[in-house]
Design a protein around this motif. Sequence first.
Motif, short mmCIF file in Angstrom:
data_model
loop_
_atom_site.label_atom_id
_atom_site.label_comp_id
_atom_site.label_asym_id
_atom_site.label_seq_id
_atom_site.Cartn_x
_atom_site.Cartn_y
_atom_site.Cartn_z
N PHE A 178 0.84 -1.19 0.00
CA PHE A 178 0.00 0.00 0.00
C PHE A 178 0.88 1.25 0.00
N GLN A 179 0.25 2.38 -0.32
CA GLN A 179 0.91 3.68 -0.27
C GLN A 179 0.16 4.58 0.71
N PHE A 180 0.84 5.62 1.16
CA PHE A 180 0.25 6.53 2.14
C PHE A 180 -0.55 7.63 1.43
N ASN A 181 -1.62 7.25 0.74
CA ASN A 181 -2.44 8.24 0.07
C ASN A 181 -3.92 7.89 0.20
N GLU A 182 -4.78 8.75 -0.35
CA GLU A 182 -6.22 8.59 -0.19
C GLU A 182 -6.73 7.28 -0.76
N LEU A 183 -6.11 6.79 -1.83
CA LEU A 183 -6.54 5.55 -2.46
C LEU A 183 -6.48 4.38 -1.49
N TYR A 184 -5.53 4.44 -0.55
CA TYR A 184 -5.37 3.36 0.43
C TYR A 184 -5.88 3.76 1.81
N GLY A 185 -6.61 4.87 1.89
CA GLY A 185 -7.25 5.24 3.15
C GLY A 185 -6.48 6.20 4.02
N PHE A 186 -5.40 6.79 3.51
CA PHE A 186 -4.62 7.74 4.30
C PHE A 186 -4.95 9.16 3.82
N THR A 187 -5.68 9.90 4.62
CA THR A 187 -6.17 11.21 4.20
C THR A 187 -5.54 12.37 4.95
N GLU A 188 -4.84 12.10 6.05
CA GLU A 188 -4.30 13.18 6.88
C GLU A 188 -2.82 12.95 7.15
N ASP A 189 -2.09 14.05 7.23
CA ASP A 189 -0.70 13.98 7.68
C ASP A 189 -0.69 13.53 9.14
N GLY A 190 0.41 12.94 9.56
CA GLY A 190 0.53 12.55 10.96
C GLY A 190 1.28 11.24 11.10
N ARG A 191 1.25 10.73 12.29
CA ARG A 191 2.01 9.52 12.64
C ARG A 191 1.14 8.28 12.47
N TYR A 192 1.71 7.26 11.82
CA TYR A 192 1.02 6.00 11.60
C TYR A 192 1.92 4.85 12.08
N THR A 193 1.39 4.03 12.98
CA THR A 193 2.12 2.87 13.49
C THR A 193 1.60 1.62 12.77
N VAL A 194 2.51 0.96 12.06
CA VAL A 194 2.16 -0.24 11.29
C VAL A 194 2.61 -1.47 12.09
N GLU A 195 1.63 -2.29 12.48
CA GLU A 195 1.92 -3.54 13.19
C GLU A 195 1.61 -4.69 12.23
N TYR A 196 2.52 -5.65 12.14
CA TYR A 196 2.31 -6.74 11.19
C TYR A 196 2.93 -8.03 11.74
N HIS A 208 4.97 -10.18 16.92
CA HIS A 208 4.47 -9.05 16.17
C HIS A 208 5.57 -8.00 15.97
N HIS A 209 5.59 -7.41 14.78
CA HIS A 209 6.54 -6.33 14.47
C HIS A 209 5.80 -5.00 14.42
N SER A 210 6.50 -3.91 14.71
CA SER A 210 5.87 -2.60 14.71
C SER A 210 6.85 -1.55 14.19
N GLU A 211 6.38 -0.74 13.25
CA GLU A 211 7.16 0.37 12.71
C GLU A 211 6.27 1.61 12.69
N THR A 212 6.84 2.77 13.04
CA THR A 212 6.08 4.02 13.05
C THR A 212 6.62 4.96 11.98
N PHE A 213 5.71 5.52 11.19
CA PHE A 213 6.06 6.44 10.12
C PHE A 213 5.24 7.73 10.27
N THR A 214 5.79 8.83 9.77
CA THR A 214 5.09 10.10 9.78
C THR A 214 4.83 10.54 8.36
N LEU A 215 3.54 10.68 8.02
CA LEU A 215 3.17 11.12 6.68
C LEU A 215 3.33 12.63 6.56
N ASP A 216 4.11 13.05 5.60
CA ASP A 216 4.41 14.47 5.39
C ASP A 216 4.05 14.82 3.96
#
Length: 533
Positions: A178-196, A208-216
């Motif tokens: 996925f990408q960090f855009n509206e098509l994949y449900g990301f509509t706002e800037d900010g911090r996103y924690t991905v657990e997989y 479980h693994h966890s990574e945190t990213f900030t959408l800018d």
Amino acid sequence: DSDSAHVKVTCAGDNQPPVTTKEYGQPFYTNGTADWITSNTLIWLNATDYPLNNPSGVKATYYRILKWNGADWAVEMNWTEYTCPFTIPSECYHKIEFYSVDNACNQEEIKWQTVYVDNTPPCSSIKVTEDPDRYVSRVSTVTITSVDGGKCPVGSYTIYCYINNEFYAKVHNKKIIFQFNELYGFTEDGRYTVEYWAVDDLGNEETHHSETFTLDTTPPETDYSFDGPNRWVNNHWQIEPSTRIVLTATDSGSGVEWTKYREGYQNEGGEWKIYTEPFIPTKENIFFCSRDKVGNQENLVHLYVEIVDSIENKPPFTPEKPSGQNYGNTGDSYIYSTSTTDPEGSKVRYYFSWGDGTGEWTDYVYSGNIVTMSHVWIHAGSYQVKVKAQDEEGAESEWSEPLNVYIINKNNQPPSKPDKPSGPTSGRINVEYTYTVVTTDPEGDKIYYLIDWGDGTDSGWLGPYNSGETIEVKHKWTTKGSYQIKVKARDVFGAQSEWSDPLPITMPKSLSTTYTIGSLSKLKLLKTLLIHP
């Protein structure tokens, strides 16, 4: 041969042997060709004696377990009488042999079946394109893959993905992309924690693994100022031939990658240059823009300057550093104030740059008057609030010293309570000693430390440091006594931890006299020489 005792024997009467079947419990998986189980899977053997109308009854059932060593079957568990369901403790390729004997001594032929034992979970990984310092843009692509682990993996698994503690996706034997855009449900800037994580079809689940990213998605803001005489006349700038143009780019997210400028229109032969230092323009039309580290580029800015021989008007003095709250929450309004004077006493107005790509002018006020403005930040981050002044002729001051403002989401968590400081617990005054401190931040934010030395002094806030990074601090005490060293932490958004448990120390260190055999011999010799020179 271990089979030598297991031969067919028939007694008088009932001459039909029992029939034994095997049954697997859960977890169990088959692809139609091979079977897989884990070491927790129970295995049942069920025997029925024949003829059904007059059986002598099953006397006993036996089984053994063999394991493939790459060249041959090796006995892992020799013939054992079956009394209850059993398991296979070791992984990989096994053969189960079994048979039953009835009370009339009829023994069935040895049956067998192979099975794979897999106790190892899959191993997943994440790859993100264009993520400097864990900042991402709308074109940054996340790929989560998994490989089933172990020597004999079942090879079939499901990947799960949660974002900010909410279910996002699951796939079976595929990748999650996925990408960090509206098509994949990301509509706002900010911090996103991905657990997989992944679970194979036998239920073996990895950690479980966890990574945190900030959408800018916000581009930098580039402002200009002048180093040298300048003034605003008839809706444009006038500068002298020696005046230099200063370009200043700010970015509240991933940071500025570059600022470029061009002198003149494209058809005038101007070339784009990377801005490194203030420059004296040779043409009156200047174009510039900046780009951040994740590729957000601001729109082209056009600056027109008229180069004249002399400018008499002097700009206002540099405004005072804005005063106001330097930390707060998104969505709340905060008020900031400043003032300055103009050398000619002209009225001035002020431009507040909020550090988030926005800014606004005040009305003109008398020289020396205090002005105030309010602002609301909608995204968490670190911002620099600065102000410049402009007189009625358009002459602008230098930018004020910036006020660093830390805006956090209301659910931001402080760093964890630091570990007790580690280091010497006694020593001498006026000697410097080294101690180590460490803690972590739940969101992985950078951390500042404040060390209280227990003698009425502290270290001041040190940092920032990476979450989990052990740092060394030094101190010396000037007065004998007992002290308590403790430490607290705060993240870059201002959230503070509680104090650590204290480390008690004493100054000075108690000294004891210890004589070795060698030193005693030397003392004795010295005494002898003094008596008998």
